[in-house]
Design a protein around this motif. Structure first.
Motif, mmCIF file in Angstrom:
data_model
loop_
_atom_site.group_PDB
_atom_site.id
_atom_site.type_symbol
_atom_site.label_atom_id
_atom_site.label_comp_id
_atom_site.label_asym_id
_atom_site.label_seq_id
_atom_site.Cartn_x
_atom_site.Cartn_y
_atom_site.Cartn_z
ATOM 1 N N GLY A 103 0.830 -1.214 0.000
ATOM 2 C CA GLY A 103 0.000 0.000 0.000
ATOM 3 C C GLY A 103 0.856 1.252 0.000
ATOM 4 N N CYS A 104 0.310 2.340 0.536
ATOM 5 C CA CYS A 104 1.049 3.608 0.554
ATOM 6 C C CYS A 104 0.456 4.461 1.679
ATOM 7 N N SER A 105 1.306 4.883 2.615
ATOM 8 C CA SER A 105 0.803 5.652 3.765
ATOM 9 C C SER A 105 0.229 6.994 3.320
ATOM 10 N N VAL A 131 -0.737 11.551 -7.708
ATOM 11 C CA VAL A 131 -1.042 10.189 -8.190
ATOM 12 C C VAL A 131 -1.080 9.171 -7.043
ATOM 13 N N ASN A 132 -0.415 9.502 -5.922
ATOM 14 C CA ASN A 132 -0.402 8.598 -4.753
ATOM 15 C C ASN A 132 -1.754 8.651 -4.048
ATOM 16 N N THR A 133 -2.794 8.175 -4.723
ATOM 17 C CA THR A 133 -4.149 8.188 -4.188
ATOM 18 C C THR A 133 -4.899 6.971 -4.725
ATOM 19 N N ALA A 189 0.633 13.054 4.416
ATOM 20 C CA ALA A 189 2.090 12.954 4.248
ATOM 21 C C ALA A 189 2.490 11.487 4.116
ATOM 22 N N CYS A 190 3.706 11.288 3.608
ATOM 23 C CA CYS A 190 4.273 9.936 3.466
ATOM 24 C C CYS A 190 5.125 9.643 4.696
ATOM 25 N N HIS A 191 4.960 8.468 5.281
ATOM 26 C CA HIS A 191 5.684 8.154 6.528
ATOM 27 C C HIS A 191 7.199 8.053 6.312
ATOM 28 N N ASP A 283 13.685 3.266 4.073
ATOM 29 C CA ASP A 283 13.179 2.246 3.146
ATOM 30 C C ASP A 283 11.658 2.273 3.248
ATOM 31 N N CYS A 284 10.985 2.224 2.109
ATOM 32 C CA CYS A 284 9.513 2.140 2.142
ATOM 33 C C CYS A 284 9.158 0.661 2.306
ATOM 34 N N ASN A 285 8.609 0.330 3.463
ATOM 35 C CA ASN A 285 8.270 -1.076 3.745
ATOM 36 C C ASN A 285 7.280 -1.644 2.726
#
Ligand code: 13P
Ligand code: SF4
Length: 332
Positions: A103-105, A131-133, A189-191, A283-285
């Motif tokens: 997914g994406c925070s 686009v992150n939606t 926001a992105c974690h 790192d993006c988990n």
């Protein structure tokens, strides 16, 4: 072997053991050719996966590829919203993602019901979404943007246009500052990007005075203020290729360092430190849920597949197509 597809609900991917004796890279290549599949990989995935992708790029480049590919199957090595965007643009193709839980925070920070309420409270505003939606947010949006084209797309609108920008407050603030607009921002926001530690970055800079700090616009404002170049992953990569310096402190997900080192093997790239130095938080988990084993099973069994309801798809497609049209017009 009996394939238990209910695994997908529990794990997000097919938990079928892969024999240690097979050469995964050549098997993946074989399956890809047999099935006329294309592998699209984002710059944040593991380097091994970037190397076997047919196209590696940022969000804009990958959505452009997804719109024009003539493959029958698209395997997206990235996160869910990227695969979903590919499915929206290429509904007749089978779109696969090795792990549905990627997914994406940032996308999660914008629930559709709350965003719809926000949009309804502000009639007369043009809605621009990163686009992150999810597809639901894109369906509520007039124009989708990525970090590669957000500035140019906002600038292409009349100066007095009232704009809602969601969901990334950091990218929105940055675009407001470089365009002089006053867009109304969603507080998402992105974690990964919000946790870069300014103090640790400045300490690193003091130890490496010859290094340039470069950052993705999803980072918080204090980090952007000290950065000498701000841009999308593709823009950061290009900068390190054309800029004369030999050393960079890179404030974005660490996967991009793979392409930077490949393109400029004699230069030094230092990942910007995270607030908590023990967590590996740069790192993006979600991106790192992509593995060679999962990719192999995904291609072999053509699971997990990404679906989008047709009514929703048609609504969401309009805002993505507007982005692609404006980008093409602007030569982006
Ligand atoms: P770009 O690849 O468009 O720079 O976006 C970064 C990102 O966060 C993807 O999730
Ligand atoms: Fe989402 Fe952040 Fe991961 Fe990008 S890095 S996919 S914005 S959680």
């Amino acid at each position: 072997m009996i394939i238990n597809f209910s695994d997908l609900e529990n794990f997000g991917f097919l938990k079928i053991p892969v024999s240690k004796d097979i050469d995964l890279v050549s098997e993946i290549d074989k399956l890809k050719k047999e099935k006329n599949a294309v592998i699209l990989g984002h710059f944040y995935i593991d380097g091994k996966l970037q190397d076997i992708s047919d196209y590696v790029g940022d969000s804009l480049q990958l959505s452009q590829q997804a719109a024009k590919t003539d493959a029958d199957i698209i395997v997206f090595l990235g996160v869910h919203f990227m695969a979903e965007t590919a499915k929206i643009l290429s509904p007749s193709k089978k779109v696969l993602i090795p792990d549905l839980k990627a997914g994406c925070s940032l996308a999660d920070s914008c629930p559709a019901t709350d965003f719809e309420k926000f949009v309804k409270e502000h009639p007369g505003y043009t809605v621009i979404s990163y686009v992150n939606t999810t597809a639901e947010i894109k369906a509520l949006t007039d124009i989708v943007v990525t970090s590669s084209n957000a500035k140019e797309i906002v600038e292409s609108l009349p100066e007095n246009e009232k704009i809602i920008f969601g969901p990334d407050r950091n990218l929105g603030n940055y675009i407001n500052s470089v365009t002089g607009r006053n867009m109304l921002l969603w507080d998402g926001a992105c974690h990964v990007h919000k946790q870069f530690d300014l103090e640790a970055i400045l300490k690193l800079k003091a130890e490496n005075p010859d290094a340039k700090i470069i950052a993705h616009p999803e980072c918080e404002k204090p980090v952007l203020i000290v950065s000498e170049h701000i841009g999308s992953t593709a823009s950061l990569l290009k900068f390190t290729q054309t800029d004369p310096s030999d050393k960079y402190i890179v404030a974005t997900e660490s996967g991009i360092l793979h392409q930077m080192k490949k393109a400029s093997p004699d230069k030094t790239f230092i990942p910007a430190p995270a607030l908590d130095s023990t967590c590996g938080c740069n790192d993006c988990n979600f991106m790192k849920l992509n593995t060679l084993e999962k990719l192999y099973n995904c291609l072999k069994y053509e699971q997990p597949e990404v679906f989008v309801d047709e009514n929703l798809r048609v609504k969401a497609e309009k805002s993505i197509l507007r982005m692609l049209e404006i980008s093409a017009k602007l030569g982006l």
